[in-house]
Design an enzyme around this catalytic site. Structure first.
Site, short mmCIF file in Angstrom:
data_model
loop_
_atom_site.label_atom_id
_atom_site.label_comp_id
_atom_site.label_asym_id
_atom_site.label_seq_id
_atom_site.Cartn_x
_atom_site.Cartn_y
_atom_site.Cartn_z
N CYS A 161 2.97 -3.22 4.10
CA CYS A 161 2.13 -2.08 4.44
C CYS A 161 2.76 -1.43 5.67
CB CYS A 161 0.66 -2.49 4.64
SG CYS A 161 0.33 -3.62 6.00
N HIS A 181 8.73 -24.89 8.07
CA HIS A 181 7.67 -25.66 8.73
C HIS A 181 6.29 -25.43 8.12
CE1 HIS A 181 9.94 -26.36 12.81
NE2 HIS A 181 10.69 -26.61 11.76
N ASP A 222 0.86 -1.18 0.00
CA ASP A 222 0.00 0.00 0.00
C ASP A 222 0.90 1.24 0.00
OD1 ASP A 222 0.89 0.30 2.61
OD2 ASP A 222 -1.10 0.35 3.53
N HIS A 258 5.66 -31.89 8.99
CA HIS A 258 5.07 -30.59 8.69
C HIS A 258 4.10 -30.65 7.51
CE1 HIS A 258 7.74 -28.97 11.63
NE2 HIS A 258 8.78 -29.47 10.99
N THR A 275 2.37 -2.03 8.95
CA THR A 275 2.77 -3.07 9.91
C THR A 275 3.02 -4.42 9.24
OG1 THR A 275 0.46 -3.65 10.24
CG2 THR A 275 1.42 -2.07 11.80
C1 RB5 Z 1 -2.30 2.64 6.76
O1 RB5 Z 1 -2.44 3.75 7.60
C2 RB5 Z 1 -2.03 1.39 7.59
O2 RB5 Z 1 -3.17 1.07 8.34
C3 RB5 Z 1 -1.61 0.22 6.73
O3 RB5 Z 1 -0.46 0.54 6.03
C4 RB5 Z 1 -1.29 -1.06 7.45
O4 RB5 Z 1 -0.37 -0.88 8.47
C5 RB5 Z 1 -2.44 -1.87 7.88
O5 RB5 Z 1 -2.31 -2.96 8.46
#
Ligand code: RB5
Length: 164
Positions: free
Chosen positions: A65, A98, A8, A133, A67
């Site tokens: 993204c 695994h 993203d 596995h 996180t």
């Molecule tokens: C965008 O603000 C953020 O929510 C996205 O990049 C991501 O971290 C979502 O899991």
């Protein structure tokens, strides 16, 4: 080995570095977007990369993204995808050995470029080791197929074979 990449707008901050690194390692890479830091939605790119990996057009996928969580959740909704979100190399390596993960995710707000490259390298170098596995990955597939009979049969036929 063909790798599909996606992110993203937040993951985009790390993506060019990762694409360059993959090319340096000799992989064929295609970027499925997004192509700027303009706000968009991570499910679009998790879905795209998930689909081209699940249908065999690409061998593996790497997605980003903020996180790594949202985009990995999206990819995991595509049947056949086993996406892992990692912020350290140990889990990345074990997830391939695994769990036979076929997509790696991480967050541009969580890991820096050098740690991300280390995670990518460990994951790409690792191989699925099968054995005990294999049954567990088959069980994941049976959950996905909503096939309780298949799940039970896997468990029944092989549950005594392995100790751990
Ligand atoms: C965008 O603000 C953020 O929510 C996205 O990049 C991501 O971290 C979502 O899991």
């Amino acid at each position: 080995m063909k790798i599909a990449v996606g992110s993203d707008h937040v993951g985009y901050e790390l993506k060019p570095t990762i694409i360059e690194y993959l090319k340096e390692l000799g992989y064929e890479v295609k970027d499925f977007g997004t192509d700027s830091t303009k706000r968009t939605d991570y499910p679009i790119y998790g879905k795209k990369v998930g689909e081209v990996v699940a249908n065999g057009e690409y061998d593996l996928g790497i997605i980003m993204c903020g996180t790594g969580v949202g985009i990995s959740l999206a990819a995991n909704k595509v049947p056949g995808i086993r996406a892992v979100v990692c912020s350290e190399p140990y889990s990345a390596k074990l997830s391939k050995q695994h769990n036979n993960t076929n997509i790696l995710a991480f967050g541009s707000r969580v890991v820096g470029a050098e740690l991300a490259k280390m995670i990518v390298k460990e994951w790409l170098d690792a191989k699925f080791i099968g054995g005990r596995h294999e049954r567990r990955v088959d069980e994941l597939g049976a959950i996905e197929d909503q096939n309780d009979k298949e799940f039970e049969n896997i468990e029944y036929s092989q549950s005594n074979k392995y100790k751990d």
